[in-house]
Design an enzyme around this catalytic site. Structure first.
Site, PDB file in Angstrom:
ATOM      1  N   LYS A  53       0.827  -1.206   0.000  1.00  0.00           N
ATOM      2  CA  LYS A  53       0.000   0.000   0.000  1.00  0.00           C
ATOM      3  C   LYS A  53       0.859   1.252   0.000  1.00  0.00           C
ATOM      4  O   LYS A  53       0.511   2.253  -0.640  1.00  0.00           O
ATOM      5  CB  LYS A  53      -0.949   0.010   1.211  1.00  0.00           C
ATOM      6  CG  LYS A  53      -2.122  -0.918   1.063  1.00  0.00           C
ATOM      7  CD  LYS A  53      -3.182  -0.596   2.107  1.00  0.00           C
ATOM      8  CE  LYS A  53      -4.343  -1.567   2.031  1.00  0.00           C
ATOM      9  NZ  LYS A  53      -5.257  -1.422   3.182  1.00  0.00           N
ATOM     10  N   LYS A  67      -4.558 -11.251  -6.204  1.00  0.00           N
ATOM     11  CA  LYS A  67      -5.872 -11.410  -5.562  1.00  0.00           C
ATOM     12  C   LYS A  67      -6.826 -10.313  -6.031  1.00  0.00           C
ATOM     13  O   LYS A  67      -6.405  -9.213  -6.389  1.00  0.00           O
ATOM     14  CB  LYS A  67      -5.732 -11.392  -4.027  1.00  0.00           C
ATOM     15  CG  LYS A  67      -5.364 -10.045  -3.461  1.00  0.00           C
ATOM     16  CD  LYS A  67      -5.580  -9.988  -1.952  1.00  0.00           C
ATOM     17  CE  LYS A  67      -5.272  -8.549  -1.500  1.00  0.00           C
ATOM     18  NZ  LYS A  67      -5.560  -8.253  -0.126  1.00  0.00           N
ATOM     19  N   LYS A  94     -10.045  -4.389  -3.727  1.00  0.00           N
ATOM     20  CA  LYS A  94     -10.818  -3.143  -3.768  1.00  0.00           C
ATOM     21  C   LYS A  94     -10.038  -2.012  -4.398  1.00  0.00           C
ATOM     22  O   LYS A  94     -10.602  -1.045  -4.873  1.00  0.00           O
ATOM     23  CB  LYS A  94     -11.084  -2.675  -2.332  1.00  0.00           C
ATOM     24  CG  LYS A  94     -12.058  -3.463  -1.567  1.00  0.00           C
ATOM     25  CD  LYS A  94     -12.059  -2.961  -0.119  1.00  0.00           C
ATOM     26  CE  LYS A  94     -13.055  -3.772   0.674  1.00  0.00           C
ATOM     27  NZ  LYS A  94     -12.997  -3.494   2.097  1.00  0.00           N
TER      28      LYS A  94
HETATM   29  P1  AMP Z   1     -10.688  -5.848   3.309  1.00  0.00           P
HETATM   30  O1  AMP Z   1     -11.369  -5.662   2.011  1.00  0.00           O
HETATM   31  O2  AMP Z   1      -9.213  -5.705   3.179  1.00  0.00           O
HETATM   32  O3  AMP Z   1     -11.278  -5.086   4.450  1.00  0.00           O
HETATM   33  O4  AMP Z   1     -10.935  -7.365   3.654  1.00  0.00           O
HETATM   34  C1  AMP Z   1     -12.097  -7.860   4.294  1.00  0.00           C
HETATM   35  C2  AMP Z   1     -12.014  -9.358   4.387  1.00  0.00           C
HETATM   36  O5  AMP Z   1     -12.088  -9.930   3.073  1.00  0.00           O
HETATM   37  C3  AMP Z   1     -10.725  -9.864   4.995  1.00  0.00           C
HETATM   38  O6  AMP Z   1     -11.002 -10.973   5.838  1.00  0.00           O
HETATM   39  C4  AMP Z   1      -9.912 -10.307   3.816  1.00  0.00           C
HETATM   40  O7  AMP Z   1      -9.007 -11.340   4.140  1.00  0.00           O
HETATM   41  C5  AMP Z   1     -10.992 -10.800   2.853  1.00  0.00           C
HETATM   42  N1  AMP Z   1     -10.556 -10.685   1.444  1.00  0.00           N
HETATM   43  C6  AMP Z   1     -10.164  -9.554   0.810  1.00  0.00           C
HETATM   44  N2  AMP Z   1      -9.845  -9.812  -0.488  1.00  0.00           N
HETATM   45  C7  AMP Z   1     -10.053 -11.143  -0.672  1.00  0.00           C
HETATM   46  C8  AMP Z   1      -9.914 -12.035  -1.792  1.00  0.00           C
HETATM   47  N3  AMP Z   1      -9.515 -11.608  -2.994  1.00  0.00           N
HETATM   48  N4  AMP Z   1     -10.225 -13.335  -1.606  1.00  0.00           N
HETATM   49  C9  AMP Z   1     -10.650 -13.797  -0.396  1.00  0.00           C
HETATM   50  N5  AMP Z   1     -10.797 -13.013   0.690  1.00  0.00           N
HETATM   51  C10 AMP Z   1     -10.505 -11.702   0.567  1.00  0.00           C
END
Ligand code: AMP
Ligand code: TRP
Length: 326
Positions: free
Chosen positions: A113, A193, A196
């Site tokens: 990031k 992966k 967002k």
């Molecule tokens: P975040 O969007 O970073 O707040 O992530 C929220 C949750 O979604 C966390 O538990 C991440 O580990 C999960 N997560 C985010 N991106 C992925 C992805 N591409 N595949 C699976 N889990 C994800």
């Protein structure tokens, strides 16, 4: 027997995608049957990258609504915005005093990031705030996607260090990482992966995307130069990702998907994946439309009030341990 405590958080940075849903959210909902669950919209984590305040405020409410629409039940689970419970940041400060900068320097998410959005102190200490989130309510288990493993390791190190120095206060939290869906990949670069923060919107499917957008995204998904629908993460990462997505949304096994679509070409298969995703998200979409913004805002206020009361009891014990009581 008292139930074990689960804690998890999700950043309300807009763009909630099917990786968030399959890797985290879906499990949050299931865990409510067995555990005392605490789910937090971690808005203080989200502001560690530059955001437009007006847009962010809308995204924050949208995230709360998506979680409720997916099945997070504010009557059963503690559900609130992180910024409304100041004990999170107080505990983060205390944990920061026993965190080595060497360990923070090794956090891959920070490096990623910082390379993209520029570095700041909040982004650097992000994992310490996450540890505080988890430890504030003495969570036993933390459902997350695979990308959060390193942060969980840091949290576990801090438990050991704190308990060793100040006496046994925190239980050791265990990650709950799903076997499948823990790492949903980008539709445009299946070796990265789904994220967002990726500027290319065609790399992801949003939880609230309409059916036509979902069809379009899957039609444009990168596959390979063969025609066979076969699961092989190393040789066929694009097709394997689609098989996994389909399997997670329909409950069908990888083998049965291979058997059904194997020789039929990618076009047919992608259309079927699109229909599976659309059908899988349909209940969530219709729940979302039913939700009233003012009612959700009221639920979030009530959640914060409960969380502050509950957190304060725990936090008093921490203050006592470190000599800050009275
Ligand atoms: P975040 O969007 O970073 O707040 O992530 C929220 C949750 O979604 C966390 O538990 C991440 O580990 C999960 N997560 C985010 N991106 C992925 C992805 N591409 N595949 C699976 N889990 C994800
Ligand atoms: N860092 C997590 C992510 O980006 C979000 C998060 C913040 C979290 N605090 C947490 C997840 C506590 C689990 C537990 O996905």
């Amino acid at each position: 027997m008292t139930r074990k405590t689960v804690f998890s958080g999700l950043q309300p940075s807009g763009n909630l995608h099917i990786g968030n849903y399959l890797g985290a959210l879906r499990n949050w909902v299931k865990l409510q049957e067995e555990y005392d669950c605490i789910y937090c919209v971690v808005d203080l984590h989200a502001i560690t990258v530059p955001l437009d305040p007006v847009e962010f405020n809308t995204d924050r409410l949208e995230a709360a609504k998506v979680l409720i629409a997916a099945g997070v039940d504010p009557e059963r689970s503690l559900f609130y915005y992180q910024s409304q419970v100041p004990q999170h940041t107080e505990l983060a400060w205390i944990l920061g005093t026993i965190t080595s900068t060497g360990q923070l320097n090794r956090m891959t998410q920070f490096k990623d990031k910082a390379d993209r959005a520029g570095s700041n102190l909040g982004l650097y200490s992000y994992p310490v705030l996450m540890a505080a989130d988890i430890l504030l309510f003495r969570a036993d288990a933390v459902p997350v996607g695979e990308d959060q493993k390193q942060h969980l390791e840091l949290t576990r190190d801090l438990v050991e260090r704190f308990n060793h120095r100040f006496g046994d206060e925190f239980p050791m939290p265990e990650p709950i990482i799903p076997d499948k869906g823990a790492r949903v990949m980008s539709l445009q670069d299946p070796t990265a992966k789904m994220s967002k923060f990726e500027p290319d919107e065609s790399s992801r499917i949003l939880i609230l995307d309409d059916p036509d957008t979902i069809r379009q995204r899957l039609k444009g998904a990168v596959t390979d130069s063969e025609t066979e629908v076969r699961y092989d993460r190393a040789e066929k990462p694009g097709v394997s990702n689609l098989i996994e997505i389909m399997s997670l949304f329909t409950g069908a096994s990888v083998e049965s998907i291979e058997a059904e679509f194997g020789g039929g070409g990618y076009g047919n298969f992608k259309e079927a994946v699109a229909e599976a995703v659309i059908a899988g998200l349909a209940p969530l979409r219709s729940n979302y439309k039913e939700l009233d913004d003012a009612e959700v805002a009221r639920l979030m206020q009530r959640g914060a009030l409960d969380a502050r009361t509950r957190a304060e009891g725990f936090q008093q014990a921490v203050r006592k341990r470190v000599g800050l009581a009275g």
